[in-house]
Motif scaffolding. Structure first.
Motif: not given
Length: 334
Positions: A90-100, A134-136, A161-170, A184-187
């Protein structure tokens, strides 16, 4: 016994002497040789949520009826090595979906894609899935709301959950009500994503085995450019890379790096120092991206003094002639 006989599945009690069931499944899932074997708990304790978090395929509370036991066997047989698993991305970015899709590609894994939370909920209500990636940051309903709706409408499908954003504590606490699998998406994220998804699909990922052996054989003959003005860094990096069989080209500043790339366009990766004289790493990356030949050339920025905003500077927008599909931070710039 699991290592010796490689069973189709394991029925596991929690209250065992010496080592309880929680410790057993943790050891199983930490061992690449047996982690794909599905585990189904049957226990007097009703802790199904904890079982799912540890990668169990199901949880029955004693006393167990014959029908429930038959269902447990059917659940274990579903994850036989030659059976197909179903993954929903579940991701709105087709490039990210293809990568997964490329990461988890396997003859025994069927990947279904959704560009929105609403579409994903519809798919979940129609047919079951073994795992969700899931992307957030989704359009319309957010990934957070999707998790809550899914639990109330579509059952307890494991979610990564596979997302590029850093999550707050809440936000992290809110997500952990539904899943502990947050990448978290990264190296190092592709390797972690494979591990998490394989855990819930109870499969041996074909890409993972040899790669994690770290023999370096898969790198032999690949071409890399190291750009750094410090000869000590160049020496250290090139020594390590050549030991893995890579062909290493060197440049001591940005202008020389552009010259090397122009003469050797078959280079497959650039390690780019940020702090350099004449033309720093950020400027050099921008110049490289202006050449259509290098629009998707992987570049890794290296710096001894990482500051706030450096990551964004390392991902400059590519020219629209190179990346017409996305206006900012196209994946080819990463």
């Amino acid at each position: 016994m699991a290592r010796t006989y490689r069973p189709t599945g394991i029925l596991l009690d929690v209250m065992l002497p010496s080592m309880d069931g929680w410790s057993v499944i943790e050891h199983l899932k930490a061992d690449p040789a047996v982690r794909h074997i599905p585990v189904h708990f049957i226990s007097a304790l009703d802790e199904s949520a904890r079982g799912r978090e540890l990668g169990a395929v199901g949880f029955l509370t004693k006393p167990v009826t014959s029908e429930a036991l038959t269902g447990a066997f059917e659940r274990l047989l579903h994850f036989k090595a030659d059976n197909t698993r179903r993954l929903l991305v579940v991701d709105d970015d087709p490039i990210s979906r293809a990568a997964v899709r490329k990461l988890v590609a396997s003859p025994t894994v069927e990947v279904v894609e959704s560009a929105s939370a609403e579409d994903a909920l519809t798919k979940l209500n129609v047919s079951p899935y073994d795992c969700i990636v899931l992307d957030l940051g989704l359009p319309g309903m957010s990934g957070f709301d999707f998790l809550e709706r899914m639990r109330s409408e579509a059952g307890q499908t494991p979610v990564v959950v596979y997302s590029a954003r850093e999550l707050t504590r809440e936000e992290s606490l809110r997500i952990r009500e539904h899943t502990d699998s947050i990448v978290i998406k990264g190296a190092r994220s592709p390797e972690r994503l494979i591990d998490e998804v394989s855990l819930f699909l109870h499969s041996i990922n074909q890409q993972g085995g040899a790669a994690r052996d770290d023999t370096g054989e898969e790198l032999a003959g690949r071409k890399v450019l190291v750009v750094d003005d410090d000869m000590r860094n160049i020496f250290a990096l090139s020594k390590v890379l050549r030991a893995k069989g890579l062909e290493v080209s060197l440049a001591q500043d940005g202008q020389k790096a552009l010259k090397v790339l122009n003469e050797s366009p078959d280079i497959e990766l650039v390690l780019m120092d940020v702090m350099m004289p004449i033309m720093d790493g950020y400027e050099t990356i921008q110049e490289i991206r202006k050449d259509p030949r290098f629009g998707k050339l992987p570049i890794i920025s290296l710096t001894a003094k990482a500051m706030r905003g450096d990551r964004e500077k390392a991902w400059p927008p590519a020219p629209t002639t190179t990346c017409p599909s996305r206006s900012t931070f196209p994946s080819c710039c990463r």
